[in-house]
Design a protein around this motif. Sequence first.
Motif, PDB file in Angstrom:
ATOM      1  N   ALA A  21       3.656  -9.585   0.760  1.00 48.00           N
ATOM      2  CA  ALA A  21       2.947  -9.672   2.035  1.00 48.00           C
ATOM      3  C   ALA A  21       3.772 -10.405   3.091  1.00 48.00           C
ATOM      4  O   ALA A  21       3.737 -10.051   4.274  1.00 48.00           O
ATOM      5  CB  ALA A  21       1.608 -10.376   1.834  1.00 48.00           C
ATOM      6  N   ALA A  91       1.880  -3.166  -3.129  1.00 41.72           N
ATOM      7  CA  ALA A  91       2.491  -4.011  -2.101  1.00 41.72           C
ATOM      8  C   ALA A  91       4.005  -3.909  -2.121  1.00 41.72           C
ATOM      9  O   ALA A  91       4.651  -3.814  -1.063  1.00 41.72           O
ATOM     10  CB  ALA A  91       2.049  -5.459  -2.297  1.00 41.72           C
ATOM     11  N   VAL A 159      -6.090  -1.155  -0.662  1.00 42.88           N
ATOM     12  CA  VAL A 159      -4.649  -1.323  -0.485  1.00 42.88           C
ATOM     13  C   VAL A 159      -3.958   0.032  -0.540  1.00 42.88           C
ATOM     14  O   VAL A 159      -3.036   0.311   0.241  1.00 42.88           O
ATOM     15  CB  VAL A 159      -4.083  -2.287  -1.545  1.00 42.88           C
ATOM     16  N   ALA A 162      -4.477   1.714   2.767  1.00 40.93           N
ATOM     17  CA  ALA A 162      -3.679   1.175   3.871  1.00 40.93           C
ATOM     18  C   ALA A 162      -2.204   1.546   3.773  1.00 40.93           C
ATOM     19  O   ALA A 162      -1.541   1.713   4.804  1.00 40.93           O
ATOM     20  CB  ALA A 162      -3.828  -0.345   3.911  1.00 40.93           C
ATOM     21  N   GLY A 225      -9.255 -10.359   2.163  1.00 41.72           N
ATOM     22  CA  GLY A 225      -8.480  -9.196   1.733  1.00 41.72           C
ATOM     23  C   GLY A 225      -9.067  -7.876   2.188  1.00 41.72           C
ATOM     24  O   GLY A 225      -8.395  -7.096   2.898  1.00 41.72           O
ATOM     25  N   GLY A 228      -9.072  -7.711   6.290  1.00 45.21           N
ATOM     26  CA  GLY A 228      -7.786  -7.432   6.925  1.00 45.21           C
ATOM     27  C   GLY A 228      -7.181  -6.118   6.487  1.00 45.21           C
ATOM     28  O   GLY A 228      -6.582  -5.386   7.297  1.00 45.21           O
ATOM     29  N   GLN A 229      -7.342  -5.780   5.199  1.00 42.37           N
ATOM     30  CA  GLN A 229      -6.733  -4.548   4.703  1.00 42.37           C
ATOM     31  C   GLN A 229      -7.423  -3.321   5.264  1.00 42.37           C
ATOM     32  O   GLN A 229      -6.774  -2.303   5.542  1.00 42.37           O
ATOM     33  CB  GLN A 229      -6.795  -4.529   3.167  1.00 42.37           C
ATOM     34  N   THR A 232      -6.180  -2.821   8.747  1.00 42.86           N
ATOM     35  CA  THR A 232      -4.839  -2.234   8.675  1.00 42.86           C
ATOM     36  C   THR A 232      -4.913  -0.759   8.324  1.00 42.86           C
ATOM     37  O   THR A 232      -4.152   0.074   8.869  1.00 42.86           O
ATOM     38  CB  THR A 232      -4.003  -2.977   7.622  1.00 42.86           C
ATOM     39  N   THR A 302      -2.930  -9.677   4.920  1.00 42.24           N
ATOM     40  CA  THR A 302      -3.635  -8.486   5.403  1.00 42.24           C
ATOM     41  C   THR A 302      -4.219  -8.721   6.793  1.00 42.24           C
ATOM     42  O   THR A 302      -4.290  -7.789   7.603  1.00 42.24           O
ATOM     43  CB  THR A 302      -4.768  -8.088   4.437  1.00 42.24           C
ATOM     44  N   CYS A 303      -4.631  -9.941   7.078  1.00 45.78           N
ATOM     45  CA  CYS A 303      -5.128 -10.242   8.422  1.00 45.78           C
ATOM     46  C   CYS A 303      -3.994 -10.225   9.445  1.00 45.78           C
ATOM     47  O   CYS A 303      -4.202  -9.863  10.613  1.00 45.78           O
ATOM     48  CB  CYS A 303      -5.833 -11.594   8.428  1.00 45.78           C
ATOM     49  N   THR A 305      -1.321  -8.191   9.281  1.00 36.33           N
ATOM     50  CA  THR A 305      -1.064  -6.774   9.569  1.00 36.33           C
ATOM     51  C   THR A 305      -2.222  -6.163  10.363  1.00 36.33           C
ATOM     52  O   THR A 305      -2.004  -5.281  11.197  1.00 36.33           O
ATOM     53  CB  THR A 305      -0.838  -5.991   8.273  1.00 36.33           C
ATOM     54  N   GLY A 306      -3.458  -6.624  10.106  1.00 39.30           N
ATOM     55  CA  GLY A 306      -4.580  -6.138  10.888  1.00 39.30           C
ATOM     56  C   GLY A 306      -4.478  -6.544  12.350  1.00 39.30           C
ATOM     57  O   GLY A 306      -4.740  -5.741  13.258  1.00 39.30           O
TER      58      GLY A 306
END
Length: 420
Positions: A21, A91, A159, A162, A225, A228-229, A232, A302-303, A305-306
């Motif tokens: 990440a 990931a 995941v 995304a 998780g 944010g995912q 994304t 993930t947040c 990338t969001g």
Amino acid sequence: MVTAVRHLGPNWYAAVMGTAAVATAGAGLPVHVPGLRTACTAVWALSLVLLLTLLAARALHWTHHRDQARDHLLDPATAPFYGCLAMALLAVGGGAITVGGDWIGAGAAVLLDALLFSVGTAIGLAAAVAVPYLMAVRHRVEPSQATPVWLLPLVAPMVSAALGPLLVPHLPPGQARETLLLACFAMFGLSLLATLLMLPLVFARLITGGPLPLALTPTLFLVLGPLGQSTTAVSAFADVAPGVLPPPYSEAFGLLAVLYGVPVMGFALLWSALATAHVLRARRRGMGFTMTWWAFTFPVGTCVTGAEALARHTGLVVYEALALGLYGVLVAAWTIAAVRTAQGLLNGRLPAAPHPTPATPPPATPRPTSAAAHKDPPPTTHRHHTHTPGPLNGKPPAAPRPTPAAPRPATGRTTSGAAR
């Protein structure tokens, strides 16, 4: 070496997830920092090495310690971490296309991602079904045992949703691209709805049962998780949908990226504030390092990338600032977790064996309504008829009385294994 991996559980894949990440989130930051991409590529390479090392160690674990491996599957505190295996594969695979191609070449990066995405998605879908099934028919958990760890096998398909769109441009135009994109959208839906079913149990336990045990408090960040995912994921759909889907649907994905992502990111910020308050409280009460500290990494990533995705689709500077701030938190959390894990490995404290339930647990902060909330259930309605008497609701068994008394029913297995 064989003895050292006896207590190596699937929760160790969280270290791979957090490391990957750092690499992928850093590559998407809305600023240009000299040397940042090279550093992110090096961190991705480290995540690949960690993944291969853990896969080999876990293979030894399953070969030489099958009894312990079966215990992990039958432990409601450990079984959900099998979702981490899928997310670690995904990931690292996503990072191969994002930054790994700079070192291994674009063609090799696509092949590596295709392999890890396929295997990780299959394992993630299997875990999303198998772990809840085991929890229902074998684990016999109680509502008071609910923790955010239960979300892990349900988040794995998100995941995949995304990261799958990264492979869409590398497929032949037409049916292949549309099939993969809609398959990712389907996994987005199944993971989101499953999370919406599970999250109320976690929140209700937190409100009615009080704070989590100190070692499990960092797992509150796992709730970030799926938030944010999923943000994304909808952005990734919007990025690749033009040219893959007909105009009405491709434009709808562009709307979804903003109309879904903005409110969900808002809730993520609310939850992060709540989780941070609980962690600070636990730290004041002596919370020490355990492997649950890795929960501060991947969910925060993930947040990041969001927020990066919302910055691209809205053009708002506030989301750029949010992404930068969250990335600073991610790097700090990863550094602390990595250093403390390395220290534990060097001094032999990790991997740690499960700790037996203490005879006298540490005192808990009294709750105003505890007299009514912690009344023992009637023996005739309790689900556990075969367990031996043991501590109930975190309290030691009552002292012997002159007159015989029926043994107090057990509340099921403890959740302390999640900290191993």
